[in-house]
Design a protein around this motif. Structure first.
Motif, PDB file in Angstrom:
ATOM      1  N   CYS A  37      -2.871  -0.066 -15.245  1.00  0.00           N
ATOM      2  CA  CYS A  37      -2.061   0.770 -14.360  1.00  0.00           C
ATOM      3  C   CYS A  37      -2.019   0.164 -12.957  1.00  0.00           C
ATOM      4  O   CYS A  37      -3.035  -0.247 -12.417  1.00  0.00           O
ATOM      5  CB  CYS A  37      -2.626   2.185 -14.288  1.00  0.00           C
ATOM      6  N   ILE A  38      -0.796   0.084 -12.386  1.00  0.00           N
ATOM      7  CA  ILE A  38      -0.642  -0.516 -11.063  1.00  0.00           C
ATOM      8  C   ILE A  38      -0.261   0.524 -10.008  1.00  0.00           C
ATOM      9  O   ILE A  38       0.137   0.191  -8.906  1.00  0.00           O
ATOM     10  CB  ILE A  38       0.425  -1.637 -11.091  1.00  0.00           C
ATOM     11  N   CYS A  40       2.320   2.332  -9.662  1.00  0.00           N
ATOM     12  CA  CYS A  40       3.688   2.214  -9.156  1.00  0.00           C
ATOM     13  C   CYS A  40       4.358   3.588  -9.058  1.00  0.00           C
ATOM     14  O   CYS A  40       5.391   3.738  -8.423  1.00  0.00           O
ATOM     15  CB  CYS A  40       4.503   1.302 -10.057  1.00  0.00           C
ATOM     16  N   GLN A  41       3.775   4.591  -9.694  1.00  0.00           N
ATOM     17  CA  GLN A  41       4.262   5.975  -9.664  1.00  0.00           C
ATOM     18  C   GLN A  41       5.616   6.158 -10.350  1.00  0.00           C
ATOM     19  O   GLN A  41       6.277   7.181 -10.154  1.00  0.00           O
ATOM     20  CB  GLN A  41       4.351   6.528  -8.220  1.00  0.00           C
ATOM     21  N   THR A  42       6.020   5.170 -11.135  1.00  0.00           N
ATOM     22  CA  THR A  42       7.280   5.328 -11.872  1.00  0.00           C
ATOM     23  C   THR A  42       7.177   6.520 -12.818  1.00  0.00           C
ATOM     24  O   THR A  42       8.133   7.275 -13.003  1.00  0.00           O
ATOM     25  CB  THR A  42       7.608   4.047 -12.658  1.00  0.00           C
ATOM     26  N   VAL A  65      -0.587  10.051 -10.209  1.00  0.00           N
ATOM     27  CA  VAL A  65      -1.485   8.906 -10.275  1.00  0.00           C
ATOM     28  C   VAL A  65      -2.295   8.886  -8.993  1.00  0.00           C
ATOM     29  O   VAL A  65      -1.737   8.910  -7.902  1.00  0.00           O
ATOM     30  CB  VAL A  65      -0.713   7.570 -10.413  1.00  0.00           C
ATOM     31  N   PRO A 152      -3.820   7.739 -13.834  1.00  0.00           N
ATOM     32  CA  PRO A 152      -2.619   8.556 -14.063  1.00  0.00           C
ATOM     33  C   PRO A 152      -2.976   9.742 -14.969  1.00  0.00           C
ATOM     34  O   PRO A 152      -3.781   9.586 -15.887  1.00  0.00           O
ATOM     35  CB  PRO A 152      -1.668   7.604 -14.786  1.00  0.00           C
ATOM     36  N   CYS A 234       6.949   3.957 -18.157  1.00  0.00           N
ATOM     37  CA  CYS A 234       5.801   3.282 -17.532  1.00  0.00           C
ATOM     38  C   CYS A 234       6.051   1.785 -17.388  1.00  0.00           C
ATOM     39  O   CYS A 234       6.246   1.071 -18.368  1.00  0.00           O
ATOM     40  CB  CYS A 234       4.542   3.534 -18.351  1.00  0.00           C
ATOM     41  N   ILE A 235       6.036   1.335 -16.153  1.00  0.00           N
ATOM     42  CA  ILE A 235       6.288  -0.066 -15.827  1.00  0.00           C
ATOM     43  C   ILE A 235       5.186  -0.971 -16.369  1.00  0.00           C
ATOM     44  O   ILE A 235       5.432  -2.051 -16.867  1.00  0.00           O
ATOM     45  CB  ILE A 235       6.355  -0.225 -14.283  1.00  0.00           C
ATOM     46  N   GLY A 236       3.946  -0.510 -16.253  1.00  0.00           N
ATOM     47  CA  GLY A 236       2.805  -1.337 -16.662  1.00  0.00           C
ATOM     48  C   GLY A 236       2.592  -1.346 -18.166  1.00  0.00           C
ATOM     49  O   GLY A 236       1.691  -2.016 -18.658  1.00  0.00           O
ATOM     50  N   ILE A 238       1.285   0.842 -20.004  1.00  0.00           N
ATOM     51  CA  ILE A 238      -0.121   1.192 -20.200  1.00  0.00           C
ATOM     52  C   ILE A 238      -0.295   2.379 -21.149  1.00  0.00           C
ATOM     53  O   ILE A 238      -1.401   2.783 -21.446  1.00  0.00           O
ATOM     54  CB  ILE A 238      -0.812   1.519 -18.859  1.00  0.00           C
ATOM     55  N   ARG A 239       0.839   2.975 -21.597  1.00  0.00           N
ATOM     56  CA  ARG A 239       0.718   4.256 -22.311  1.00  0.00           C
ATOM     57  C   ARG A 239       1.219   4.213 -23.740  1.00  0.00           C
ATOM     58  O   ARG A 239       2.158   3.500 -24.064  1.00  0.00           O
ATOM     59  CB  ARG A 239       1.556   5.327 -21.592  1.00  0.00           C
TER      60      ARG A 239
HETATM   61  S1  SF4 Z   1       4.261   4.027 -14.469  1.00  0.00           S
HETATM   62 FE1  SF4 Z   1       2.507   3.266 -15.638  1.00  0.00          FE
HETATM   63  S2  SF4 Z   1       1.711   1.576 -14.376  1.00  0.00           S
HETATM   64 FE2  SF4 Z   1       3.031   2.791 -13.063  1.00  0.00          FE
HETATM   65  S3  SF4 Z   1       1.630   4.269 -12.119  1.00  0.00           S
HETATM   66 FE3  SF4 Z   1       2.458   5.255 -13.939  1.00  0.00          FE
HETATM   67  S4  SF4 Z   1       0.942   4.863 -15.526  1.00  0.00           S
HETATM   68 FE4  SF4 Z   1       0.539   3.425 -13.868  1.00  0.00          FE
END
Ligand code: SF4
Ligand code: SF4
Ligand code: SF4
Lengths: 377, 292
Positions: A37-38, A40-42, A65, A152, A234-236, A238-239
């Motif tokens: 997770c970075i 980014c709050q996307t 997050v 997050p 999610c950009i990263g 991670i989910r």
């Molecule tokens: S979109 Fe994914 S990477 Fe970005 S803050 Fe949310 S959980 Fe983390």
């Protein structure tokens, strides 16, 4: 209050709950890989633009997050709760301390930490704040002495929801078909017992409609076989969103069960609260294990070890590349020498991803086009 | 043997609680009079002279002790009540000490409030706390939030948090054709409480809400039947009046009959202490008002 006993597999024992609640046919769950997770709050914005862009919802982040250890939305939600609960213990994988229902005063249903207005008013205070002051030379030392990670969170659509148990007029219900916990917007009378009682602080009050609202688990998408907005955006990557079984019904080919039950790599958030919540985390490998154990239970150290060995583990490696690779909920998966495959409920292949992305090395000088190229893997 | 013992204990508990609740139903803890006066009870003001001629009864309140969560303590432990009727309307005037005025909704701010409860049918008398199944009670509920809504207009996020900033809202963009042309009703579909028709989410003409209840947790809002109210906070004291017709056509409403006694119970909420729902002060049992 006279409590019921329900089996909580995250604690390895029966625990107190307000009702003798049965389990749903399927249980919604999300797994988050905290190593990726970075912040980014996307995800937060994906949820906000989809569900909470109206008046009275300005402060609401059903998905948020925060930076751990100090950040939190609302501020101090976990520290406040933990300090109220006090020191509790695990005996191996069995929790022998008190859950929030068990620690309740005799006139209450659950031990509560109530967040104030000011706690809600800075959703990401302390962003990027590390756990300690940086001293001279710290930046070249690996691993870093001062650590932090991003956490997050959504509602956990708990198996034993505090919000549901606390509501004096049964306005909150848990859906039989997917375990999603919803507040009936026509029954709620804005008492805010759920807001007070949810230890994760994921039930929120709408000042404009004067009733409470919460994460709806993106049920309209789930009903279409798709993952939640916060997952697919999610950009990263991670989910992973899907359905979790109880340990004795776990299927090795269900990606969620595989990570939670088979490999014990994904752990639930503050299991000691006793809600059997359904957001699961792959702990960050660089944070102190003691802190991770407080947050994710006694399996945190082993999960970190497993994560560190993923590079030599084809199945895990394959499964990790499925994160963020498709919109459809996966009910099954398979990994072979080169690819990871995901399947829907009927067994149809919905995604196929190479476990290792192919690498192409190009000549430094391209004669035909008369250009020089760098190879940046 | 052990089983027998358990059964015995269980039977004993059953009997004991049975007796206690039957006792609770019968017990009337206080009586007061609704005097007959030839003053328009439907329009009487909060501080009209008539109130000076009506004796006031001081009644105790105690922490709600029947359903969880049970508050350990409550903010208001005593209240006064006065009542009169003109043969068509009946009016109750409640007052109690409260050093803080809690009139505005915020995330964790709760409203001051008070409620009167009457049985829909006197015989058999329903359980005094929120009624019971098939034995409904009729409740008149005043909330300080509503009084302020009425005075200043429906309170919004903007009035709760004047310094808050927001970029923009759906349908409120400064360009045409992106939902801006929708009617308010169409826009309201995106406001959950309103879309679900929750009565709390709408502005109301009256500061009093009418409800029925058949036991804790079954509260149901109903239509207003010429019920009206007024409230004022002054010098650390709330004074609230509730006015309503003696009888209305709705079978789920209380009927007041001259010459008869009507059971009544009270609740008071101290918003400052975050009292709401069952976290409240209540009458210890039914009281009775003798309607002259
Ligand atoms: S979109 Fe994914 S990477 Fe970005 S803050 Fe949310 S959980 Fe983390
Ligand atoms: S996280 Fe909180 S709001 Fe969500 S289901 Fe659990 S108790 Fe309810
Ligand atoms: S599951 Fe849906 S409603 Fe819940 S936080 Fe994620 S995007 Fe928002």
């Amino acid at each position: 209050m006279q409590m019921r006993k329900v089996y909580n597999w995250q604690l390895g024992r029966k625990a107190a709950y307000v009702y003798p609640l049965g389990r749903p046919k399927k249980q919604w769950a999300i797994i988050f890989d905290l190593n990726k997770c970075i912040s980014c709050q996307t995800c937060s914005l994906a949820c906000k633009t989809t569900w909470t862009s109206g008046r009275g919802q300005e402060y609401m982040f059903w998905n948020n997050v925060a930076t751990k250890p100090y950040g939190g939305y609302p501020q101090g939600w976990d520290m406040g709760m933990l300090s109220k609960l006090g020191l509790q213990e695990w005996d191996g994988n069995k929790y022998i301390g008190k859950t929030l229902f068990e620690a309740a005063a005799k006139n209450e249903k659950i031990l509560q930490h109530v967040a104030d207005d000011k706690d809600w008013s800075h959703p990401n205070l302390g962003e990027d704040e590390v756990a300690a002051a940086i001293e001279r030379g710290d930046w070249i030392r690996i691993p870093h002495r001062a650590w932090m990670f991003y956490l997050p969170r959504t509602c956990g659509h708990c198996t034993y929801p505090a919000c549901l148990g606390a509501c004096p007029r049964k306005a909150i219900y848990k859906r039989e078909e997917d375990g999603i916990v919803l507040i009936d917007q026509s029954r709620c009378r804005g008492y805010r017992e759920c807001v007070r009682s949810c230890p994760y602080k994921k039930s929120m009050f709408n000042v404009e409609t004067r009733i409470s609202e919460k994460c709806i688990g993106c049920y309209p998408k789930i009903e279409q076989g798709e993952m939640t907005q916060c997952t697919t955006n999610c950009i990263g990557k991670i989910r992973l969103n899907g359905f979790v079984s109880t340990p004795d019904n776990a299927r090795k080919d269900n990606p969620i069960d595989y990570l939670i039950h088979e490999r014990k790599l994904a752990l639930s958030l503050y299991p000691q609260f006793g809600l059997e919540t359904n957001i699961y985390y792959i702990p960050p490998v660089h944070a102190p294990v003691a802190y991770l154990e407080q947050m994710f239970g006694p399996g945190a150290g082993a999960a970190v070890q497993t994560y560190r060995s993923i590079r030599d583990d084809q199945t895990l490696k394959g499964l990790m590349v499925l994160f963020g690779s498709m919109e459809k909920v996966l009910h099954g998966f398979k990994v072979d020498n080169s690819f990871a495959y995901g399947y829907d409920e009927k067994g149809n292949e919905v995604v196929k991803v190479p476990v290792t992305e192919p690498m192409y090395i190009r000549d430094f000088y391209d004669k035909k086009l008369n250009v020089y190229r760098h190879n940046t893997p | 043997m052990v089983l027998k013992k358990i059964i015995c204990v269980w039977m004993f508990l059953f009997l004991a609680t049975g007796v206690a609740s039957a006792e609770g139903k019968k017990k009337i803890f206080a009586e007061f009079v609704s005097y007959h006066k030839s003053v328009d009870a439907a329009k009487v003001g909060l501080n009209d002279d008539i109130w000076k001629s009506i004796p006031s009864s001081r009644l105790p309140l105690q922490r709600q002790f029947l359903v969880f969560p049970k508050p350990m303590d409550v903010g208001v432990k005593e209240m006064s009540v006065q009542s009169f009727n003109d043969g068509k309307y009946i009016t109750f005037r409640l007052s109690w000490k409260d050093s803080t005025q809690n009139t505005g909704p915020k995330l964790m701010d709760f409203s001051d409030g008070a409620a009167l409860q009457f049985p829909v049918n006197k015989k058999p008398l329903p359980e005094y706390f929120m009624g019971e199944e098939k034995r409904p009670v009729h409740i008149l509920h005043w909330k300080a939030w509503r009084s302020r809504d009425k005075q200043e207009g429906f309170q919004t996020v903007k009035s709760a948090y004047p310094n808050m900033t927001v970029d923009m809202y759906n349908f409120d963009y400064k360009v045409k054709g992106v939902g801006t042309e929708k009617t308010q009703a169409e826009k309201d579909i995106f406001t959950p409480g309103k879309a679900a028709g929750n009565p709390l989410s709408f502005d109301h003409k009256e500061i009093i809400e009418e409800l029925n209840s058949e036991g804790a947790g079954t509260l149901k809002s109903k239509n207003i039947e010429n019920t009206s109210g007024d409230a004022e906070w002054k010098d650390g004291q709330w004074t609230v009046i509730f006015r309503r017709p003696l009888t209305v056509s709705d079978p789920l409403s209380a009927r007041f009959v001259a010459g008869e006694k009507m059971p009544v119970a009270f609740s008071v909420w101290e918003g400052e202490r975050r009292e709401s729902a069952g976290r409240k002060a209540v009458s210890p049992a039914w009281a009775e008002v003798k309607v002259e």
